[in-house]
Scaffold this motif. Structure first.
Motif: not given
Length: 160
Positions: A59-62, A127-133, A136-139
């Motif tokens: 319910t909040f943007e990332l 293959k790999g990762d996308v890092t999302i912030n 409050v909880l971090g990346d």
């Protein structure tokens, strides 16, 4: 006495953190590869567009903060996409996409693919990762694992 107060404060603080997470009801976003398309072809290279879709169930943007992906053709890694400066907003309860251009030299592709003239397409894996912030909880690193076939025009088809 002081140690009891510190202990009680620590317990309250820790319970507050877990209550905050429960109140926020944070769900992990999902990342999928929508596909790889051919953007352009020159005499010595081709540029692909890798489209990555980001879904936010919260319910909040990332915001994204980085991408670290490997593109393999015929089980051989031909490109590494590593960008720490990508900032894409993913609206609440919505999705957004990132289009990543990847230029490959034909000699890279030929080393990876046997019998290219006999093939109608290239088998690829991302293959790999996308890092999302997450506020409050971090990346959070969200994994990507996708495979598909990229249609490649025959030399004569490119000119007619």
């Amino acid at each position: 006495m002081i140690s009891r107060l510190i202990g009680m404060a620590l317990i309250l603080w820790l319970s507050g953190c877990s209550a905050l997470q429960e109140t926020m009801d944070v769900e992990k976003p999902t990342v999928t590869v929508e596909g790889v398309s051919l953007k352009s072809v020159s005499t010595d290279s081709m540029t692909l567009l890798l489209e990555v879709k980001l879904d936010n169930p919260n319910t909040f943007e990332l915001k994204t903060v980085g991408v670290d992906l490997d593109l393999s053709i015929n089980k051989n890694t031909v490109a590494k996409i590593s960008k720490s400066d990508i900032s894409v907003t993913i609206p609440a309860k919505d999705s957004n996409s990132i289009r990543l251009p990847v230029t490959l030299m034909f000699d890279q592709i030929l080393k990876s693919v046997e019998g290219l003239p006999d093939k109608n397409g290239l088998d690829y894996v991302v293959k790999g990762d996308v890092t999302i912030n997450v506020p409050v909880l971090g990346d959070w690193a969200v994994s990507v694992d996708y495979s598909g076939v990229l249609s490649v025009p025959k030399p004569l088809e490119m000119f007619f």
